[in-house]
Design a protein around this motif. Structure first.
Motif, PDB file in Angstrom:
ATOM      1  N   ALA A   1       0.861  -1.325   0.035  1.00  0.00           N
ATOM      2  CA  ALA A   1      -0.242   0.052  -0.090  1.00  0.00           C
ATOM      3  C   ALA A   1       1.018   1.340  -0.132  1.00  0.00           C
ATOM      4  N   ALA A   2       2.016   1.278   0.690  1.00  0.00           N
ATOM      5  CA  ALA A   2       2.846   2.451   0.713  1.00  0.00           C
ATOM      6  C   ALA A   2       3.739   2.588  -0.445  1.00  0.00           C
ATOM      7  N   ALA A   3       3.976   1.669  -1.216  1.00  0.00           N
ATOM      8  CA  ALA A   3       4.386   1.758  -2.558  1.00  0.00           C
ATOM      9  C   ALA A   3       3.582   2.130  -3.422  1.00  0.00           C
ATOM     10  N   ALA A   4       2.076   1.645  -3.436  1.00  0.00           N
ATOM     11  CA  ALA A   4       1.250   2.107  -4.208  1.00  0.00           C
ATOM     12  C   ALA A   4       0.782   3.766  -4.092  1.00  0.00           C
ATOM     13  N   ASP A   5       1.287   4.169  -3.135  1.00  0.00           N
ATOM     14  CA  ASP A   5       0.963   5.599  -2.988  1.00  0.00           C
ATOM     15  C   ASP A   5       2.167   6.413  -3.741  1.00  0.00           C
ATOM     16  N   GLY A   6       1.938   6.571  -4.974  1.00  0.00           N
ATOM     17  CA  GLY A   6       2.675   7.525  -5.827  1.00  0.00           C
ATOM     18  C   GLY A   6       3.354   6.251  -6.769  1.00  0.00           C
ATOM     19  N   GLU A   7       3.172   4.973  -6.611  1.00  0.00           N
ATOM     20  CA  GLU A   7       3.528   3.924  -7.701  1.00  0.00           C
ATOM     21  C   GLU A   7       5.190   4.153  -7.796  1.00  0.00           C
ATOM     22  N   LEU A   8       5.338   4.128  -6.679  1.00  0.00           N
ATOM     23  CA  LEU A   8       7.260   4.136  -6.356  1.00  0.00           C
ATOM     24  C   LEU A   8       8.113   3.283  -7.169  1.00  0.00           C
ATOM     25  N   TRP A   9       7.536   2.365  -7.489  1.00  0.00           N
ATOM     26  CA  TRP A   9       8.307   1.124  -8.088  1.00  0.00           C
ATOM     27  C   TRP A   9       8.608   1.766  -9.672  1.00  0.00           C
ATOM     28  N   LYS A  10       8.044   2.629 -10.106  1.00  0.00           N
ATOM     29  CA  LYS A  10       8.099   3.184 -11.613  1.00  0.00           C
ATOM     30  C   LYS A  10       9.339   4.179 -11.682  1.00  0.00           C
ATOM     31  N   LEU A  11       9.798   4.565 -10.335  1.00  0.00           N
ATOM     32  CA  LEU A  11      10.999   5.400 -10.404  1.00  0.00           C
ATOM     33  C   LEU A  11      12.289   4.745 -10.820  1.00  0.00           C
ATOM     34  N   ARG A  12      13.123   5.140 -11.604  1.00  0.00           N
ATOM     35  CA  ARG A  12      14.214   4.256 -12.143  1.00  0.00           C
ATOM     36  C   ARG A  12      15.379   4.451 -11.141  1.00  0.00           C
ATOM     37  N   ILE A  13      15.280   5.228 -10.197  1.00  0.00           N
ATOM     38  CA  ILE A  13      16.347   5.445  -9.293  1.00  0.00           C
ATOM     39  C   ILE A  13      16.154   4.863  -7.981  1.00  0.00           C
ATOM     40  N   THR A  14      15.261   4.175  -7.676  1.00  0.00           N
ATOM     41  CA  THR A  14      14.873   3.567  -6.434  1.00  0.00           C
ATOM     42  C   THR A  14      14.866   1.974  -6.363  1.00  0.00           C
ATOM     43  N   SER A  15      14.766   1.418  -5.400  1.00  0.00           N
ATOM     44  CA  SER A  15      14.415   0.098  -5.307  1.00  0.00           C
ATOM     45  C   SER A  15      13.210  -0.442  -4.633  1.00  0.00           C
ATOM     46  N   VAL A  16      12.359   0.405  -4.621  1.00  0.00           N
ATOM     47  CA  VAL A  16      10.985  -0.145  -4.426  1.00  0.00           C
ATOM     48  C   VAL A  16      10.380  -1.204  -5.132  1.00  0.00           C
ATOM     49  N   PRO A  17       9.924  -2.204  -4.549  1.00  0.00           N
ATOM     50  CA  PRO A  17       9.353  -3.372  -5.183  1.00  0.00           C
ATOM     51  C   PRO A  17       8.067  -2.957  -5.865  1.00  0.00           C
ATOM     52  N   GLU A  18       7.879  -3.798  -7.120  1.00  0.00           N
ATOM     53  CA  GLU A  18       6.459  -3.668  -7.597  1.00  0.00           C
ATOM     54  C   GLU A  18       5.693  -4.526  -6.446  1.00  0.00           C
ATOM     55  N   PRO A  19       4.310  -4.302  -6.531  1.00  0.00           N
ATOM     56  CA  PRO A  19       3.294  -5.116  -5.624  1.00  0.00           C
ATOM     57  C   PRO A  19       3.405  -6.478  -5.539  1.00  0.00           C
ATOM     58  N   HIS A  20       3.730  -7.219  -6.757  1.00  0.00           N
ATOM     59  CA  HIS A  20       3.837  -8.677  -6.918  1.00  0.00           C
ATOM     60  C   HIS A  20       5.300  -9.030  -6.325  1.00  0.00           C
ATOM     61  N   GLU A  21       6.102  -8.114  -6.153  1.00  0.00           N
ATOM     62  CA  GLU A  21       7.571  -8.472  -5.681  1.00  0.00           C
ATOM     63  C   GLU A  21       7.657  -8.302  -4.204  1.00  0.00           C
ATOM     64  N   THR A  22       6.630  -7.818  -3.325  1.00  0.00           N
ATOM     65  CA  THR A  22       6.958  -7.256  -1.860  1.00  0.00           C
ATOM     66  C   THR A  22       7.296  -8.302  -1.132  1.00  0.00           C
ATOM     67  N   ASP A  23       6.685  -9.582  -1.287  1.00  0.00           N
ATOM     68  CA  ASP A  23       6.987 -10.403  -0.199  1.00  0.00           C
ATOM     69  C   ASP A  23       8.510 -10.847  -0.521  1.00  0.00           C
ATOM     70  N   ALA A  24       8.882 -11.081  -1.653  1.00  0.00           N
ATOM     71  CA  ALA A  24      10.351 -11.578  -2.152  1.00  0.00           C
ATOM     72  C   ALA A  24      11.366 -10.279  -1.530  1.00  0.00           C
ATOM     73  N   TYR A  25      10.986  -9.052  -1.602  1.00  0.00           N
ATOM     74  CA  TYR A  25      11.811  -7.795  -1.347  1.00  0.00           C
ATOM     75  C   TYR A  25      12.058  -8.152   0.255  1.00  0.00           C
ATOM     76  N   ILE A  26      10.986  -8.452   0.940  1.00  0.00           N
ATOM     77  CA  ILE A  26      11.135  -8.516   2.337  1.00  0.00           C
ATOM     78  C   ILE A  26      11.859  -9.841   2.707  1.00  0.00           C
ATOM     79  N   GLN A  27      11.934 -10.887   2.092  1.00  0.00           N
ATOM     80  CA  GLN A  27      12.539 -12.143   2.149  1.00  0.00           C
ATOM     81  C   GLN A  27      14.108 -11.731   2.175  1.00  0.00           C
ATOM     82  N   ALA A  28      14.356 -11.189   0.811  1.00  0.00           N
ATOM     83  CA  ALA A  28      15.535 -10.711   0.402  1.00  0.00           C
ATOM     84  C   ALA A  28      16.278  -9.839   1.709  1.00  0.00           C
ATOM     85  N   ALA A  29      15.691  -9.003   2.104  1.00  0.00           N
ATOM     86  CA  ALA A  29      16.127  -8.331   3.383  1.00  0.00           C
ATOM     87  C   ALA A  29      16.635  -9.123   4.485  1.00  0.00           C
ATOM     88  N   LEU A  30      15.524 -10.184   4.812  1.00  0.00           N
ATOM     89  CA  LEU A  30      15.665 -10.892   6.036  1.00  0.00           C
ATOM     90  C   LEU A  30      16.853 -11.629   5.709  1.00  0.00           C
TER      91      LEU A  30
END
Length: 194
Positions: A29-58
């Motif tokens: 939901a936070a990433a959807a507020d501004g569709e932040l994954w569309k920014l070329r210079i960030t590492s914000v996950p696309e909605p379907h990548e969120t679980d994998a993003y968290i697991q990678a951090a862990l």
């Protein structure tokens, strides 16, 4: 460096708690507020990548420790931030992997988070230096880091891969333990001024 597994910090209506899979829906939901994954210079996950993003951090522990950024009043996830490149032997840590919902950007959230993380790094973890890094084209992030009082250390050329496959230069910053008292006073002043 002391264990971070149970580290929860709170200041100014913002809480940092260890990031886990239970935060996935809130991060989406936070990433959807501004569709932040569309920014070329960030590492914000696309909605379907969120679980994998968290697991990678862990999976990066103990060299990275990720936090969920929570609005303490509503208990809403509004972003994430991390300690990373943790090097206990020399008392060094970096703060990064930071992003917030668009509606929370340019508010006191970032200053509050950085004050909590810097205070914990210098005053609890006894760090000698805290670093920051950002994409050479992320001028907003560079300005935010400089507003904290961090000093620019230099640029690492051809240093990292962007999500679009291009290679970025990385701008490096740091705050030393000797600079911390003045930086802390500055951040507290900024929060008081709103």
């Amino acid at each position: 460096m002391k264990d971070l597994a149970n580290c929860t910090l709170e200041l100014n209506g913002v809480r940092l708690e260890p990031l886990g899979l239970q935060h996935a829906a809130g991060l989406r939901a936070a990433a959807a507020d501004g569709e932040l994954w569309k920014l070329r210079i960030t590492s914000v996950p696309e909605p379907h990548e969120t679980d994998a993003y968290i697991q990678a951090a862990l999976d990066m522990r103990p060299s990275r420790f990720a936090f969920a950024v929570i609005d303490a009043t509503s208990n809403t996830v509004i972003g994430t931030t991390s300690y990373h490149d943790i090097v206990p032997a020399i008392g060094r840590v970096e703060i990064g992997y930071t992003w917030y919902a668009r509606s929370r950007q340019r508010t006191s959230v970032n200053t509050s988070c950085k004050l909590m993380l810097l205070s914990h790094a210098f005053d609890t973890l006894d760090c000698a230096v805290v670093g920051f890094r950002t994409d050479n084209f992320n001028y907003t992030s560079q300005a935010a880091i400089e507003r904290l009082g961090a000093k620019k250390d230099g640029v690492l050329r051809h240093h990292g891969l962007r999500r679009d496959g291009t290679v970025r230069d990385t701008v490096m910053y740091s705050i030393t333990r000797g600079e911390w008292p003045e930086v802390r006073a500055h951040l507290r002043y900024r929060l008081q001024r709103g």
